[in-house]
Every structure is written in C-alpha cells, then in structure tokens.
Design a protein around this motif. Structure first.
Motif, PDB file in Angstrom:
ATOM      1  N   ASP A  84       0.870  -1.210   0.005  1.00  0.00           N
ATOM      2  CA  ASP A  84       0.090  -0.050   0.146  1.00  0.00           C
ATOM      3  C   ASP A  84       0.815   1.299  -0.037  1.00  0.00           C
ATOM      4  O   ASP A  84       0.704   2.284   0.576  1.00  0.00           O
ATOM      5  CB  ASP A  84      -1.012  -0.013   1.176  1.00  0.00           C
ATOM      6  N   GLY A  85       1.915   1.241  -0.808  1.00  0.00           N
ATOM      7  CA  GLY A  85       2.869   2.496  -0.832  1.00  0.00           C
ATOM      8  C   GLY A  85       2.651   3.490  -1.797  1.00  0.00           C
ATOM      9  O   GLY A  85       1.487   3.545  -1.967  1.00  0.00           O
ATOM     10  N   SER A  86       3.732   4.154  -2.311  1.00  0.00           N
ATOM     11  CA  SER A  86       3.470   5.256  -3.065  1.00  0.00           C
ATOM     12  C   SER A  86       3.077   4.906  -4.564  1.00  0.00           C
ATOM     13  O   SER A  86       2.738   5.913  -5.347  1.00  0.00           O
ATOM     14  CB  SER A  86       4.913   5.769  -3.095  1.00  0.00           C
ATOM     15  N   GLY A  87       3.364   3.685  -4.854  1.00  0.00           N
ATOM     16  CA  GLY A  87       2.861   3.297  -6.385  1.00  0.00           C
ATOM     17  C   GLY A  87       3.633   4.111  -7.422  1.00  0.00           C
ATOM     18  O   GLY A  87       4.535   4.744  -7.008  1.00  0.00           O
ATOM     19  N   MET A  88       3.431   3.852  -8.518  1.00  0.00           N
ATOM     20  CA  MET A  88       4.400   4.259  -9.640  1.00  0.00           C
ATOM     21  C   MET A  88       3.375   4.557 -10.866  1.00  0.00           C
ATOM     22  O   MET A  88       2.150   4.091 -10.882  1.00  0.00           O
ATOM     23  CB  MET A  88       5.123   2.924 -10.217  1.00  0.00           C
ATOM     24  N   SER A  89       3.827   5.540 -11.732  1.00  0.00           N
ATOM     25  CA  SER A  89       3.289   6.119 -12.984  1.00  0.00           C
ATOM     26  C   SER A  89       3.459   5.110 -13.904  1.00  0.00           C
ATOM     27  O   SER A  89       4.505   4.312 -13.641  1.00  0.00           O
ATOM     28  CB  SER A  89       4.051   7.570 -13.341  1.00  0.00           C
ATOM     29  N   PRO A  90       2.744   4.962 -15.017  1.00  0.00           N
ATOM     30  CA  PRO A  90       2.877   4.038 -15.946  1.00  0.00           C
ATOM     31  C   PRO A  90       4.441   3.945 -16.679  1.00  0.00           C
ATOM     32  O   PRO A  90       4.680   2.962 -16.997  1.00  0.00           O
ATOM     33  CB  PRO A  90       1.869   4.587 -17.022  1.00  0.00           C
ATOM     34  N   ASP A  91       4.873   5.154 -16.852  1.00  0.00           N
ATOM     35  CA  ASP A  91       6.269   5.334 -17.618  1.00  0.00           C
ATOM     36  C   ASP A  91       7.306   4.572 -16.618  1.00  0.00           C
ATOM     37  O   ASP A  91       8.356   3.885 -17.025  1.00  0.00           O
ATOM     38  CB  ASP A  91       6.693   6.448 -17.853  1.00  0.00           C
ATOM     39  N   ILE A  92       7.161   4.925 -15.192  1.00  0.00           N
ATOM     40  CA  ILE A  92       8.062   4.263 -14.275  1.00  0.00           C
ATOM     41  C   ILE A  92       7.942   2.591 -14.598  1.00  0.00           C
ATOM     42  O   ILE A  92       8.827   1.806 -14.152  1.00  0.00           O
ATOM     43  CB  ILE A  92       7.901   4.579 -12.735  1.00  0.00           C
ATOM     44  N   ALA A  93       6.631   2.157 -14.432  1.00  0.00           N
ATOM     45  CA  ALA A  93       6.252   0.996 -14.219  1.00  0.00           C
ATOM     46  C   ALA A  93       6.989   0.061 -15.406  1.00  0.00           C
ATOM     47  O   ALA A  93       7.235  -1.211 -15.277  1.00  0.00           O
ATOM     48  CB  ALA A  93       4.754   0.544 -14.062  1.00  0.00           C
ATOM     49  N   GLU A  94       6.822   0.696 -16.405  1.00  0.00           N
ATOM     50  CA  GLU A  94       7.286  -0.034 -17.684  1.00  0.00           C
ATOM     51  C   GLU A  94       8.768  -0.345 -17.612  1.00  0.00           C
ATOM     52  O   GLU A  94       9.416  -1.088 -18.277  1.00  0.00           O
ATOM     53  CB  GLU A  94       7.182   0.869 -18.944  1.00  0.00           C
ATOM     54  N   ARG A  95       9.553   0.304 -16.859  1.00  0.00           N
ATOM     55  CA  ARG A  95      11.110   0.377 -17.014  1.00  0.00           C
ATOM     56  C   ARG A  95      11.825  -0.562 -15.607  1.00  0.00           C
ATOM     57  O   ARG A  95      12.680  -0.727 -15.658  1.00  0.00           O
ATOM     58  CB  ARG A  95      11.659   1.867 -17.007  1.00  0.00           C
ATOM     59  N   VAL A  96      10.759  -0.856 -14.632  1.00  0.00           N
ATOM     60  CA  VAL A  96      11.561  -1.250 -13.337  1.00  0.00           C
ATOM     61  C   VAL A  96      12.228  -2.557 -13.657  1.00  0.00           C
ATOM     62  O   VAL A  96      12.829  -2.984 -12.772  1.00  0.00           O
ATOM     63  CB  VAL A  96      10.421  -1.465 -12.426  1.00  0.00           C
ATOM     64  N   PHE A  97      12.091  -3.312 -14.737  1.00  0.00           N
ATOM     65  CA  PHE A  97      12.783  -4.487 -14.926  1.00  0.00           C
ATOM     66  C   PHE A  97      13.817  -4.275 -15.890  1.00  0.00           C
ATOM     67  O   PHE A  97      14.787  -5.211 -16.100  1.00  0.00           O
ATOM     68  CB  PHE A  97      11.928  -5.677 -15.295  1.00  0.00           C
ATOM     69  N   GLU A  98      14.498  -3.195 -16.050  1.00  0.00           N
ATOM     70  CA  GLU A  98      15.585  -2.958 -16.735  1.00  0.00           C
ATOM     71  C   GLU A  98      16.682  -2.964 -16.090  1.00  0.00           C
ATOM     72  O   GLU A  98      16.899  -2.292 -14.835  1.00  0.00           O
ATOM     73  CB  GLU A  98      15.533  -1.339 -17.542  1.00  0.00           C
ATOM     74  N   PRO A  99      17.992  -3.392 -16.446  1.00  0.00           N
ATOM     75  CA  PRO A  99      18.925  -3.621 -15.543  1.00  0.00           C
ATOM     76  C   PRO A  99      19.601  -2.185 -15.355  1.00  0.00           C
ATOM     77  O   PRO A  99      19.626  -1.389 -16.197  1.00  0.00           O
ATOM     78  CB  PRO A  99      20.005  -4.345 -16.460  1.00  0.00           C
ATOM     79  N   PHE A 100      19.848  -1.879 -13.944  1.00  0.00           N
ATOM     80  CA  PHE A 100      20.660  -0.669 -13.475  1.00  0.00           C
ATOM     81  C   PHE A 100      19.486   0.413 -13.494  1.00  0.00           C
ATOM     82  O   PHE A 100      19.656   1.424 -13.073  1.00  0.00           O
ATOM     83  CB  PHE A 100      21.622  -0.132 -14.257  1.00  0.00           C
TER      84      PHE A 100
END
Length: 313
Positions: A84-100
C-alpha cells in the motif's frame, strides 16, 4: 519464507501470507525463487518507506495465450506481492525490470534485483504483471508454468554416486573433476551489504549444512573473524559502498592468511580478474547447486590461478 520475510522487513511492516495455490507446483531453483520473492518484498517495503501493509499471495490460474505478456496458454501458479505504498506512474512501471534502472538515491540500490527476477521468470517460461497507480500501491505478480510431474522425494545418496537428473547431474560431474575436499559444516563469513542477498545466502549455506556468519559491512569483517575464531571461508560481494571485496581481503590477508575466499558478483563488467588474485568467482544470481560447487572449489587445495569463473546456473 514467512519468518525470513518478517526478520528482513522489520516490525513496522504488517505482513500477510495467503495460500490459494491449490497445491500447484512449479519447477524452479528454490534459492533463486526465494531470492526473487525477497527482492519483491524489500522493494515493496522501500515503496512504503518502511511502514505499511504487505500481502504475499500464491494462486492458481489458467491463462489463454498472451493473456499476460507473451505467455503460452496453460496453467500457471502465481506469486503476488502487494503493498500500500507510493505506487508508480505508467512510465516508471514500464522500466522497473531494466538492468540498473532504479528510482532510489545513489548508494541505496542498483536496480539489478528486479532485472534478475525478470530473467528468472523468463528462464522458466513465465511472465510478470505489474498493477500500480501513484498513491495507490503496487502489486507485482509472477506467473510460473504449473509443473505436473510427480514431486521428487529426496533420499540419501547411494554409494554409487548415481543421480536422478537436473542440477544434481551437473553437480556430480563437476565434483568428480575437483580434488576431494571435506566441505561439510564449514564456518563461513558472508560479507554482503544488500540485506536481501545476505539473508538469502545465509539461508542457502545453512541448507547446505554450513555455519554462516553474516556481515553487512566489510569494515566489520576483521572484528567478526577475531570474535568467531577459526573461520574456514569468506564469501564476499565485490562492489560495496565503503570498501570493495578485494580491498577488504587485501587488508585481512596479513592478519588471517589461511582463510579461503570466494567472491560473488552480479556485474559482467567485473570479468577482468586481476583484482581477484587466485580466488574463485561466483556469478549472481546463483543456484543452490552452483553455490555448493563454488564452496567446494574455493576450499580445494592448490586453488587455481587465475580464478575460474563458476557458472551461476
């Protein structure tokens, strides 16, 4: 994993674990899967600034082709970590599994943990789904293909050394090439600044029958070695904020010249091995069998020089 998660997340996180898997099974390396769940849980904790409610739910679902990502049609066991935290915008969610890729401050995380989860899930022919909105929390769900084979019943190994396939075949063949080493019940100092990796490695070593000693800061290693007496092996991360693994070993060597060393790293760029001396190097993420092979190799008499890169799989 409930006890491990409770210890890692802290008292300010309310953790609920729900099993709706109907007893469905998946075929995966246990340590890698545990580490994936631990990574998701710690990222969820950070998204809640260390305080909030987290739910880990297992499930069972049949999916049509491409219902989630590019998954084939079939049955999937699921593991969902919700916060139940801060959540993510769609553009951030799309990148979370990118290395680094990371939204954390410098020194607070590399972004490698989530990319390793992505790699593991794809290796298992599964998929990942993220549902998130700013201010409304995040749910990450792993979809792992259901395994319909009969569960493997573990038994004591036969004197003949025969194996029943999988990683044990690889382990048996590689051990045959190693010098005979008594590596049971070693006292091992584990130096790792990432609490997720430290907890996972400690858990894996205990499962292998060793006596691990956790150390979350390389500058504390000398004191821990002095306090615990005869330590057989140091397993150390390479890149750490206050001191690198090779720097720590160089400082310890005059005081503790006989302790064996195994470096563990997740960065391909560290393949230049001159800084590792004659020590073994294990790549992250690693399996339980891979860790066992690396420990045996690190303890072998006449350790090779230059170091041999031990495969993670």
């Amino acid at each position: 994993m409930s006890d491990l998660l409770d210890r890692t997340l802290g008292d300010a996180i309310t953790l609920t674990v729900v099993d709706r898997s109907d007893g469905w099974r998946v075929r995966a390396d246990r340590v890698q899967l545990e580490n994936a769940v631990l990574n998701l849980a710690v990222n969820a904790r950070d998204a809640m600034n260390g305080r909030g409610t987290m739910t880990v739910t297992t499930g069972a679902v049949g999916l049509a082709a491409n219902a989630v990502g590019h998954c084939p049609a079939g049955d999937y066991a699921t593991i969902a970590v919700a916060d139940d935290g801060s959540g993510m915008s769609p553009d951030i969610a799309e990148r979370v599994f990118e290395p680094f890729f990371t939204t954390k401050e410098t020194g607070k995380g590399t972004g490698l943990g989530l990319s390793q989860i992505f790699g593991l899930v794809r290796q298992l022919d599964g998929e990942i789904e993220i549902v998130s909105a700013v201010g409304e929390g995040t749910t990450v769900t792993l979809y792992l293909p259901r395994d319909l084979a009969d569960p493997v019943v573990e038994a004591d190994p036969e004197p003949s050394g025969e194996t029943d396939g999988g990683d044990t075949d690889v382990l048996a063949s590689e051990q045959a090439a190693e010098p005979a080493v008594d590596s049971a019940g070693l006292r091992i100092l584990v130096v790792e600044d990432d609490p997720r990796v430290l907890a996972s490695t400690i858990n894996a070593l205990e499962e292998l029958g060793h006596n691990p000693i956790p150390c979350d800061d390389p500058v504390n290693a000398a004191a821990l070695l002095a306090r615990h007496g005869a330590v057989d092996l140091i397993i150390s991360d390479v890149l750490m904020p206050r001191q690198t693994g090779p720097e720590m070993i160089a400082a310890l060597r005059p005081i503790f010249p006989d302790v064996a060393v195994l470096f563990v790293t997740g960065f391909a760029g560290e393949s230049a091995t001159s800084e590792f001396g004659d020590h073994q190097v294990l790549r992250k993420p690693f399996t339980l069998a891979g860790l066992e092979r690396a420990v045996i190799a690190a303890m072998a008499p006449g350790r090779p020089s230059p170091p041999r890169q031990i495969a993670a799989e």
